[in-house]
Design an enzyme around this catalytic site. Structure first.
Site, PDB file in Angstrom:
ATOM      1  N   HIS B 130       0.849  -1.187   0.000  1.00 29.65           N
ATOM      2  CA  HIS B 130       0.000   0.000   0.000  1.00 29.65           C
ATOM      3  C   HIS B 130       0.889   1.242   0.000  1.00 29.65           C
ATOM      4  O   HIS B 130       1.943   1.258   0.627  1.00 29.65           O
ATOM      5  CB  HIS B 130      -0.876  -0.016   1.259  1.00 29.65           C
ATOM      6  CG  HIS B 130      -1.231   1.355   1.759  1.00 29.65           C
ATOM      7  ND1 HIS B 130      -0.516   1.998   2.765  1.00 29.65           N
ATOM      8  CD2 HIS B 130      -2.207   2.213   1.384  1.00 29.65           C
ATOM      9  CE1 HIS B 130      -1.043   3.184   2.969  1.00 29.65           C
ATOM     10  NE2 HIS B 130      -2.065   3.347   2.168  1.00 29.65           N
ATOM     11  N   ARG B 134      -0.573  12.566   0.042  1.00 28.43           N
ATOM     12  CA  ARG B 134      -1.668  13.524  -0.138  1.00 28.43           C
ATOM     13  C   ARG B 134      -1.316  14.891   0.424  1.00 28.43           C
ATOM     14  O   ARG B 134      -0.417  15.013   1.251  1.00 28.43           O
ATOM     15  CB  ARG B 134      -2.925  13.007   0.583  1.00 28.43           C
ATOM     16  CG  ARG B 134      -2.680  12.805   2.076  1.00 28.43           C
ATOM     17  CD  ARG B 134      -3.810  12.036   2.766  1.00 28.43           C
ATOM     18  NE  ARG B 134      -3.479  11.817   4.188  1.00 28.43           N
ATOM     19  CZ  ARG B 134      -2.837  10.760   4.648  1.00 28.43           C
ATOM     20  NH1 ARG B 134      -2.451   9.787   3.840  1.00 28.43           N
ATOM     21  NH2 ARG B 134      -2.566  10.644   5.938  1.00 28.43           N
TER      22      ARG B 134
END
Lengths: 294, 294
Positions: B130, B134
Site C-alpha cells: 500500500h 496527499r
C-alpha cells in the site's frame, strides 16, 4: 424503569443456552437429512464448540459453535455469551448521553447476555441469515434487543414474503405496532450507507425494549428466536437440493463481500464485541468463509 | 502556519497525476516482462481507467486505475483524486478539537489531493503493498501526509529489511528523525487492534507535515512516492516467477481477510472517503479480489 433481577438474569442466560441447543440440533438435522443435491456426498456437518473468554480483567465469556464445510451450511456460527464488568469509557460516554441512563456514571457497570447467529450457505439459492437476541443490564436500566434479517443472494419475492409473514405473526401477538416499527428499524439499521442499499431484504430489529412488563418483553424476545427457526428452516429445505451455476456462485461471493463491509463498518454488535475485549474470533465468526471484491 | 497557495495546489495535483502515470507504466512493464512462472501464459494485465465523482453537491473527483487478473498482479488499484468543498460535521468536529485548526468553524471548507495505491498479487510469495500520499488544505492550515507499508503473506526477513532500508535512506535525506518517527507511526497506525497484530511488516506513515518549508515538505512527499517504487518493484521481480502451493495460497487468502478487516474497521482514509461521499467503488478498491475467513 423496571430493572431485571438476578433471578431474571439467570433465566435469560438459560434461555439463550436452550435456544442455542435447539438451533444447533435443527441445523444438524438439516445436514443429516440432505440426501440429494450438490454436496450430499459430504459427511453431514457437525458443530464444533469452543469456550470463549474476554480479555484478562474483564468478566464473563461464552460458547462459540461453528459448523463448517457441511452439505448445506458452508459456515454457520451460533454464539452465546454472558459478559459483565466495568463499562469502557467509550460505552459509558455513549450511554451517559441518553436520558434514561441518568446516573450511570456513578456505577458504570454492565451485564449482558445474548445469542448471535450468522449462516453462510453453500448454495447461492439458499439465503444467508442473521439472528441475534440479547438482554442488557446496568444499575439504572435493563432492556432487551435483537432481530433477524434475511440475506438472499438472488432474491425470490415469495420467500421474502414468507420470512416477513412469520415475523409479523410473532410481533402481532404482543403489539400490533411492533412489526411495522421493527421492520422499519431493520431497514434503517441494515443499510450499507456508502452503497445506499440494504444488505438483504430486511426482517425486524428492536432495541431498548422495556415496556414495564418484564415477562412480556422476555417472552417476545424468546418468540423472536423461535420465529427465526420457523421463518428460515423452510427456505433452507425448499432450496438446498437444487444445483447452481458458477455465475450464481460469483454473485453470492460478491454479495458476501458487501455483507462483510456492513459488519465491519457499521454493525454495532461487532463494534461492541471488539471494543469490549471479547475473543475476536467469536465476534468475527459472522464473516463469510470466502468473499470477493473483483 | 505556512498555507499552500493556489499555484502550489496545482503543482501538487500535477505531481500526483505524474506519479500515477509512472507507477502504472512500471506495473504494466512488470506484466509485459513476465515470461516465466505460474501465470505467464495469460495476456499481460493492463490498467482500466474510470473517472470517479463525488455525490452531487460535493466538489471534485478523480481517476481510478485498476488492473485485474494479470500475470503478476491479481488486483491493483491506483487512484488519484482532488476533492474540495464544505467539511461535513463529523470532519469539522474532529478538526476543531486540534489547536492548529483554531478558526476552522468560521469557514469550514477543504481541498485535498492525493494518490492511493493497493496491490494484491497472484503469488503468495510476492508481498501485497500500500502507498498513499496527499496534501490537505483548509483556510487555516495545510499539510502533507502519506506513507507506505509492506504486507508479505509469508515474511522473508531480508525483504522486510530491504524495503525499510530504501525508506530510511529517503527519510534521512530530509531529517534524521523522520525515519524512526514515521516507522513508529506506521507500526502504531497499521495495528489491527482486535488481534493485537500489525497488518504487515510496517513501513512509514506521516501526517500533519508542515515544517514551515513548503518546498521541502513537498519534495519529501514526492520522494516517498518514488521510494515506494524503488522499495517494492525489486521484491516483485525477485519472487514473481516462483511457483507456490495451495497451502501458501490459503495463508494468503486468510491474511487478506485481516487486511480487509483493518481497512474497513480502522483505516482513516477509507472512513474519510466513505463519509465524504466519494465513489465507494474507488474508496473500496483497496479490498482484496478474494479473501477467506474459514
Amino acid at each position: 424503569m423496571v430493572l431485571a433481577s438476578q433471578k431474571q438474569k439467570e433465566e435469560v442466560e438459560n434461555w439463550f443456552s436452550n435456544l442455542r441447543n435447539e438451533i444447533c440440533m435443527s441445523f444438524e438435522n438439516i445436514e443429516n437429512n440432505q440426501s440429494t443435491g450438490p454436496h450430499c456426498d459430504l459427511p453431514p456437518g457437525k458443530f464444533e464448540l469452543t469456550e470463549t473468554k474476554r480479555d484478562e480483567g474483564s468478566g464473563g465469556g461464552g460458547l462459540m459453535s461453528v459448523m463448517r464445510g457441511g452439505r448445506v451450511f458452508e459456515k454457520v456460527g451460533v454464539n452465546i455469551s454472558t459478559v459483565y464488568g466495568k463499562l469502557n469509557p467509550l460505552m459509558q460516554k455513549s450511554m451517559a448521553s441518553r436520558k434514561e441512563m441518568t446516573g450511570i456514571e456513578d456505577n458504570p457497570i454492565f451485564w449482558a447476555s445474548g445469542i448471535s447467529l450468522v449462516a453462510h450457505m453453500n448454495s447461492p439459492k439458499v439465503p444467508a441469515v442473521h439472528m441475534n437476541t440479547r438482554m442488557f443490564w446496568t444499575p439504572v436500566a435493563s432492556w432487551f434487543g435483537g432481530g433477524t434479517d434475511l440475506n438472499p443472494m438472488i432474491e425470490v419475492a415469495e420467500e421474502t414474503k414468507f420470512f416477513h409473514k412469520v415475523l409479523k405473526k410473532t410481533c402481532d401477538k404482543y403489539n400490533p405496532e411492533y412489526y411495522p416499527k421493527y421492520k422499519k428499524w431493520a431497514d434503517e439499521y441494515f443499510l450499507i450507507k456508502h452503497w445506499n442499499e440494504t444488505r438483504g431484504v430486511g426482517g425486524i430489529f428492536f432495541d431498548d425494549l422495556n415496556t414495564g412488563n418484564w415477562n412480556a418483553d422476555f417472552n417476545f424476545t424468546k418468540d423472536v428466536g423461535k420465529a427465526f427457526l420457523a421463518a428460515y428452516v423452510p427456505l433452507c429445505e425448499k432450496n438446498q437440493a437444487n444445483s447452481w451455476t458458477d455465475a450464481e456462485r460469483e454473485v453470492q461471493l460478491i454479495k458476501r463481500g458487501k455483507y462483510a463491509e456492513f459488519n465491519l463498518v457499521y454493525d454495532r454488535g461487532t463494534h461492541f464485541g471488539l471494543q469490549s475485549g471479547h475473543d475476536p474470533s467469536a465476534v468475527l465468526m459472522s464473516l463469510p468463509p470466502v468473499a470477493k471484491w473483483p
